[in-house]
Design a protein around this motif. Structure first.
Motif, PDB file in Angstrom:
ATOM      1  N   UNK A 119      -1.323  -4.618  -6.821  1.00 32.94           N
ATOM      2  CA  UNK A 119      -1.620  -3.617  -5.796  1.00 32.94           C
ATOM      3  C   UNK A 119      -3.068  -3.162  -5.893  1.00 32.94           C
ATOM      4  N   UNK A 120      -3.569  -3.039  -7.102  1.00 34.60           N
ATOM      5  CA  UNK A 120      -4.956  -2.614  -7.295  1.00 34.60           C
ATOM      6  C   UNK A 120      -5.934  -3.644  -6.763  1.00 34.60           C
ATOM      7  N   UNK A 121      -5.664  -4.917  -7.014  1.00 35.66           N
ATOM      8  CA  UNK A 121      -6.554  -5.967  -6.530  1.00 35.66           C
ATOM      9  C   UNK A 121      -6.535  -6.025  -5.011  1.00 35.66           C
ATOM     10  N   UNK A 122      -5.362  -5.942  -4.426  1.00 35.33           N
ATOM     11  CA  UNK A 122      -5.236  -5.999  -2.976  1.00 35.33           C
ATOM     12  C   UNK A 122      -5.944  -4.820  -2.329  1.00 35.33           C
ATOM     13  N   UNK A 123      -5.865  -3.664  -2.950  1.00 35.89           N
ATOM     14  CA  UNK A 123      -6.482  -2.469  -2.392  1.00 35.89           C
ATOM     15  C   UNK A 123      -7.959  -2.343  -2.713  1.00 35.89           C
ATOM     16  N   UNK A 124      -8.466  -3.203  -3.548  1.00 35.03           N
ATOM     17  CA  UNK A 124      -9.828  -3.055  -4.066  1.00 35.03           C
ATOM     18  C   UNK A 124     -10.893  -3.045  -2.985  1.00 35.03           C
ATOM     19  N   UNK A 125     -10.690  -3.785  -1.920  1.00 35.38           N
ATOM     20  CA  UNK A 125     -11.720  -3.844  -0.897  1.00 35.38           C
ATOM     21  C   UNK A 125     -11.924  -2.506  -0.194  1.00 35.38           C
ATOM     22  N   UNK A 126     -10.894  -1.676  -0.144  1.00 35.79           N
ATOM     23  CA  UNK A 126     -11.018  -0.405   0.564  1.00 35.79           C
ATOM     24  C   UNK A 126     -11.110   0.798  -0.370  1.00 35.79           C
ATOM     25  N   UNK A 127     -11.016   0.564  -1.672  1.00 37.67           N
ATOM     26  CA  UNK A 127     -11.079   1.655  -2.643  1.00 37.67           C
ATOM     27  C   UNK A 127     -12.209   1.402  -3.620  1.00 37.67           C
ATOM     28  N   UNK A 182      -8.794   0.825 -10.999  1.00 38.61           N
ATOM     29  CA  UNK A 182      -8.983   0.747 -12.446  1.00 38.61           C
ATOM     30  C   UNK A 182      -9.263  -0.663 -12.957  1.00 38.61           C
ATOM     31  N   UNK A 183      -8.571  -1.662 -12.475  1.00 33.92           N
ATOM     32  CA  UNK A 183      -8.751  -3.010 -13.012  1.00 33.92           C
ATOM     33  C   UNK A 183      -9.971  -3.713 -12.438  1.00 33.92           C
ATOM     34  N   UNK A 242     -10.836 -10.117  -9.414  1.00 34.51           N
ATOM     35  CA  UNK A 242     -10.819  -9.891 -10.860  1.00 34.51           C
ATOM     36  C   UNK A 242     -11.614 -10.985 -11.546  1.00 34.51           C
ATOM     37  N   UNK A 243     -12.509 -10.588 -12.425  1.00 38.88           N
ATOM     38  CA  UNK A 243     -13.230 -11.530 -13.275  1.00 38.88           C
ATOM     39  C   UNK A 243     -12.398 -11.767 -14.521  1.00 38.88           C
ATOM     40  N   UNK A 244     -12.800 -12.739 -15.331  1.00 36.84           N
ATOM     41  CA  UNK A 244     -12.097 -12.973 -16.598  1.00 36.84           C
ATOM     42  C   UNK A 244     -12.189 -11.742 -17.490  1.00 36.84           C
ATOM     43  N   UNK A 245     -13.332 -11.080 -17.477  1.00 33.64           N
ATOM     44  CA  UNK A 245     -13.499  -9.876 -18.293  1.00 33.64           C
ATOM     45  C   UNK A 245     -12.505  -8.795 -17.859  1.00 33.64           C
ATOM     46  N   UNK A 246     -12.382  -8.574 -16.556  1.00 31.49           N
ATOM     47  CA  UNK A 246     -11.446  -7.572 -16.040  1.00 31.49           C
ATOM     48  C   UNK A 246      -9.997  -7.995 -16.315  1.00 31.49           C
TER      49      UNK A 246
END
Length: 81
Positions: free
Chosen positions: A16-24, A28-29, A37-41
């Protein structure tokens, strides 16, 4: 809760965090807020790095929402009886 249930719940929240990342901007991740998400994340998610080569379909070094959803689908699949 058992460790397996906690892992599954964490993976679902991460998806959910990745999907929402573009608008938020406070996901956290996705610490750099680029929508992937990068390998580090990904180190924050148990088991994700081990599946990286299979999940990163376009080999760009990042997991987008669709690529990460594949990980979540496998991790949240109910165990066979």
């Amino acid at each position: 809760m058992t460790k397996k249930i906690m892992t599954v719940l964490f993976a679902a929240l991460a998806a959910a965090a990745v999907i929402a990342a573009e608008s938020q901007t406070d996901v956290a991740l996705d610490t750099d807020n680029n929508g992937t998400l990068s390998k580090e994340e990904a180190k924050a998610i148990p088991g994700l790095i081990e599946q990286w080569a299979t999940l990163d379909l376009n080999s760009d070094g990042q997991l987008d929402a669709a690529e990460f959803a594949s990980f979540v689908a496998v991790e949240t699949k109910a165990p066979a009886n």
